[in-house]
Design a protein around this motif. Sequence first.
Motif, PDB file in Angstrom:
ATOM      1  N   ARG A 140       3.910  20.536  -2.619  1.00 14.55           N
ATOM      2  CA  ARG A 140       3.674  21.111  -3.952  1.00 14.55           C
ATOM      3  C   ARG A 140       2.695  22.280  -3.884  1.00 14.55           C
ATOM      4  O   ARG A 140       2.883  23.309  -4.543  1.00 14.55           O
ATOM      5  CB  ARG A 140       3.160  20.046  -4.912  1.00 14.55           C
ATOM      6  N   ARG A 172       0.843  -1.196   0.000  1.00 17.09           N
ATOM      7  CA  ARG A 172       0.000   0.000   0.000  1.00 17.09           C
ATOM      8  C   ARG A 172       0.875   1.241   0.000  1.00 17.09           C
ATOM      9  O   ARG A 172       1.915   1.281   0.645  1.00 17.09           O
ATOM     10  CB  ARG A 172      -0.901   0.022   1.235  1.00 17.09           C
ATOM     11  N   PRO A 173       0.469   2.274  -0.711  1.00 13.65           N
ATOM     12  CA  PRO A 173       1.267   3.508  -0.698  1.00 13.65           C
ATOM     13  C   PRO A 173       1.166   4.198   0.654  1.00 13.65           C
ATOM     14  O   PRO A 173       0.189   4.052   1.382  1.00 13.65           O
ATOM     15  CB  PRO A 173       0.633   4.361  -1.792  1.00 13.65           C
ATOM     16  N   CYS A 174       2.187   4.908   0.983  1.00 16.08           N
ATOM     17  CA  CYS A 174       2.224   5.647   2.239  1.00 16.08           C
ATOM     18  C   CYS A 174       1.338   6.881   2.090  1.00 16.08           C
ATOM     19  O   CYS A 174       1.698   7.844   1.408  1.00 16.08           O
ATOM     20  CB  CYS A 174       3.653   6.041   2.565  1.00 16.08           C
ATOM     21  N   VAL A 175       0.175   6.855   2.720  1.00 18.72           N
ATOM     22  CA  VAL A 175      -0.782   7.934   2.584  1.00 18.72           C
ATOM     23  C   VAL A 175      -0.216   9.222   3.154  1.00 18.72           C
ATOM     24  O   VAL A 175      -0.338  10.291   2.558  1.00 18.72           O
ATOM     25  CB  VAL A 175      -2.121   7.573   3.271  1.00 18.72           C
ATOM     26  N   ASP A 176       0.439   9.128   4.295  1.00 15.54           N
ATOM     27  CA  ASP A 176       1.015  10.325   4.909  1.00 15.54           C
ATOM     28  C   ASP A 176       2.079  10.934   4.016  1.00 15.54           C
ATOM     29  O   ASP A 176       2.176  12.156   3.899  1.00 15.54           O
ATOM     30  CB  ASP A 176       1.611  10.001   6.279  1.00 15.54           C
ATOM     31  N   CYS A 177       2.893  10.081   3.370  1.00 17.05           N
ATOM     32  CA  CYS A 177       3.939  10.593   2.486  1.00 17.05           C
ATOM     33  C   CYS A 177       3.324  11.320   1.289  1.00 17.05           C
ATOM     34  O   CYS A 177       3.782  12.395   0.908  1.00 17.05           O
ATOM     35  CB  CYS A 177       4.824   9.451   1.985  1.00 17.05           C
ATOM     36  N   HIS A 178       2.290  10.728   0.713  1.00 16.33           N
ATOM     37  CA  HIS A 178       1.633  11.354  -0.441  1.00 16.33           C
ATOM     38  C   HIS A 178       0.972  12.667  -0.037  1.00 16.33           C
ATOM     39  O   HIS A 178       1.038  13.654  -0.767  1.00 16.33           O
ATOM     40  CB  HIS A 178       0.612  10.413  -1.065  1.00 16.33           C
ATOM     41  N   ALA A 179       0.355  12.680   1.134  1.00 13.42           N
ATOM     42  CA  ALA A 179      -0.275  13.914   1.609  1.00 13.42           C
ATOM     43  C   ALA A 179       0.783  14.987   1.846  1.00 13.42           C
ATOM     44  O   ALA A 179       0.582  16.152   1.503  1.00 13.42           O
ATOM     45  CB  ALA A 179      -1.059  13.642   2.898  1.00 13.42           C
ATOM     46  N   GLU A 205       3.734  15.221   0.354  1.00 18.15           N
ATOM     47  CA  GLU A 205       4.226  15.679  -0.951  1.00 18.15           C
ATOM     48  C   GLU A 205       3.218  16.621  -1.606  1.00 18.15           C
ATOM     49  O   GLU A 205       3.596  17.635  -2.194  1.00 18.15           O
ATOM     50  CB  GLU A 205       4.496  14.484  -1.862  1.00 18.15           C
ATOM     51  N   PHE A 206       1.949  16.292  -1.498  1.00 18.74           N
ATOM     52  CA  PHE A 206       0.909  17.146  -2.066  1.00 18.74           C
ATOM     53  C   PHE A 206       0.927  18.518  -1.404  1.00 18.74           C
ATOM     54  O   PHE A 206       0.853  19.548  -2.075  1.00 18.74           O
ATOM     55  CB  PHE A 206      -0.462  16.488  -1.889  1.00 18.74           C
TER      56      PHE A 206
END
Length: 94
Positions: free
Chosen positions: A56, A43-50, A52-53
């Motif tokens: 940006r 599963r992707p790391c939700v916290d990491c994606h959040a 990064e978002f």
Amino acid sequence: MLPPCLLRRAIFTVPLVFVVVLLFMDPVRADQEAGTAIPAESRPCVDCHAFEFMQRALQDLKKTAYNLDTRTETLLLQVEKRNLCDCVAANLLN
């Protein structure tokens, strides 16, 4: 507008149907997962994606703020230049 007898019937029928549907539904237990189970490793790391978002989005906001600041400075310089030109022209006429 519905006739009063149909309106009364609808008022009693809708909640009755809702209760019957709730009675026939299977309760969902807390340990059940929705859909298929995906192992935690894949599963992707939700916290990491959040994060990064948000990084940006912050960069975009900084760029927008810089562009607005630059545009504001340019407009202020144009106004000052125009005022100076108007003062010089007015002094020359007097």
